[in-house]
Design a protein around this motif. Sequence first.
Motif, PDB file in Angstrom:
ATOM      1  N   GLU A 287       0.970  -1.021   0.041  1.00 37.37           N
ATOM      2  CA  GLU A 287       0.204  -0.156  -0.040  1.00 37.37           C
ATOM      3  C   GLU A 287       0.871   1.430   0.071  1.00 37.37           C
ATOM      4  O   GLU A 287       0.509   2.283  -0.601  1.00 37.37           O
ATOM      5  N   GLY A 288       2.181   1.370   0.174  1.00 33.42           N
ATOM      6  CA  GLY A 288       2.769   2.301   0.602  1.00 33.42           C
ATOM      7  C   GLY A 288       3.827   2.447  -0.833  1.00 33.42           C
ATOM      8  O   GLY A 288       4.837   3.117  -0.958  1.00 33.42           O
TER       9      GLY A 288
ATOM     10  N   ALA B 227       3.623   3.844  -3.865  1.00 28.78           N
ATOM     11  CA  ALA B 227       3.635   5.085  -4.281  1.00 28.78           C
ATOM     12  C   ALA B 227       4.514   6.067  -3.338  1.00 28.78           C
ATOM     13  O   ALA B 227       5.788   6.682  -4.202  1.00 28.78           O
ATOM     14  N   ILE B 228       4.586   5.969  -2.277  1.00 29.49           N
ATOM     15  CA  ILE B 228       5.573   6.874  -1.372  1.00 29.49           C
ATOM     16  C   ILE B 228       6.934   6.326  -1.711  1.00 29.49           C
ATOM     17  O   ILE B 228       7.890   7.194  -1.885  1.00 29.49           O
ATOM     18  N   MET B 229       7.112   4.832  -1.513  1.00 24.56           N
ATOM     19  CA  MET B 229       8.471   4.338  -1.509  1.00 24.56           C
ATOM     20  C   MET B 229       9.031   4.691  -3.284  1.00 24.56           C
ATOM     21  O   MET B 229      10.322   5.156  -3.352  1.00 24.56           O
ATOM     22  N   HIS B 230       8.158   4.532  -4.207  1.00 21.37           N
ATOM     23  CA  HIS B 230       8.483   4.571  -5.538  1.00 21.37           C
ATOM     24  C   HIS B 230       8.966   6.132  -5.658  1.00 21.37           C
ATOM     25  O   HIS B 230      10.147   6.388  -6.092  1.00 21.37           O
TER      26      HIS B 230
ATOM     27  N   MET C 111      15.962  -7.369   8.450  1.00 22.36           N
ATOM     28  CA  MET C 111      14.720  -7.051   8.628  1.00 22.36           C
ATOM     29  C   MET C 111      14.217  -7.046   6.995  1.00 22.36           C
ATOM     30  O   MET C 111      14.686  -6.136   6.439  1.00 22.36           O
ATOM     31  N   ASP C 112      13.222  -7.816   6.672  1.00 21.71           N
ATOM     32  CA  ASP C 112      12.533  -7.505   5.409  1.00 21.71           C
ATOM     33  C   ASP C 112      12.037  -5.892   5.558  1.00 21.71           C
ATOM     34  O   ASP C 112      11.285  -5.693   6.090  1.00 21.71           O
ATOM     35  N   PHE C 113      12.125  -5.222   4.141  1.00 24.19           N
ATOM     36  CA  PHE C 113      11.677  -4.059   4.266  1.00 24.19           C
ATOM     37  C   PHE C 113      10.029  -3.794   4.073  1.00 24.19           C
ATOM     38  O   PHE C 113       9.712  -2.853   4.611  1.00 24.19           O
ATOM     39  N   GLU C 114       9.478  -4.828   3.662  1.00 23.44           N
ATOM     40  CA  GLU C 114       8.210  -4.745   3.491  1.00 23.44           C
ATOM     41  C   GLU C 114       7.469  -4.989   4.820  1.00 23.44           C
ATOM     42  O   GLU C 114       6.571  -4.363   5.069  1.00 23.44           O
ATOM     43  N   GLU C 115       8.141  -5.884   5.762  1.00 26.85           N
ATOM     44  CA  GLU C 115       7.688  -5.983   7.024  1.00 26.85           C
ATOM     45  C   GLU C 115       7.966  -4.688   7.886  1.00 26.85           C
ATOM     46  O   GLU C 115       7.230  -4.692   8.470  1.00 26.85           O
ATOM     47  N   PHE C 116       9.152  -4.077   7.631  1.00 24.75           N
ATOM     48  CA  PHE C 116       9.198  -2.782   8.441  1.00 24.75           C
ATOM     49  C   PHE C 116       8.024  -1.521   7.931  1.00 24.75           C
ATOM     50  O   PHE C 116       7.729  -1.249   8.881  1.00 24.75           O
ATOM     51  N   LEU C 117       7.892  -1.562   6.739  1.00 23.37           N
ATOM     52  CA  LEU C 117       6.894  -0.648   6.222  1.00 23.37           C
ATOM     53  C   LEU C 117       5.463  -0.955   6.902  1.00 23.37           C
ATOM     54  O   LEU C 117       4.760   0.002   7.284  1.00 23.37           O
ATOM     55  N   GLU C 118       5.041  -2.186   7.154  1.00 27.02           N
ATOM     56  CA  GLU C 118       3.704  -2.707   7.875  1.00 27.02           C
ATOM     57  C   GLU C 118       3.893  -2.268   9.348  1.00 27.02           C
ATOM     58  O   GLU C 118       2.818  -2.081   9.851  1.00 27.02           O
TER      59      GLU C 118
END
Length: 139
Positions: free
Chosen positions: A27-28, A30-33, A130-137
Amino acid sequence: LIVVYESDCGATLAGYEDEFNKHFEHEGKAIMHNYIFNNKGRPAAMWLNETNFQIETIKMVVHRILLHLPYYRRNKEILDGGLEVTDEIGPQGIYEQLIVFSCASNKGCQVVYDEIQSELAEGNILISNMDFEEFLERI
């Protein structure tokens, strides 16, 4: 967040952007891009496996890190001339908690992490992956 990408073998930031768009679902997104690929204030740094280029990339990364420290925020003029490496300082240790962010699809990052972990004393818990997607969550 400082983005460094490897450009050996003809890889380009545009190629990484295409891969990001194809494989990264979050879901994030666009922000990450925007942060990674459209960040004019802090563009991604290219890493080339040639000593002089490596030194310049490391200097760029260190410069960006220093700009975030309170002392250099108050005294930005000190860094206006850039950084100069005069002597090699030799191996350094890890003395504070270090978190390596990676993407599950980036196998090369895991290899680097495993190599660093194998160099540390057994039982050292100062480094974690740490997996970055996990961090974003979590944020």
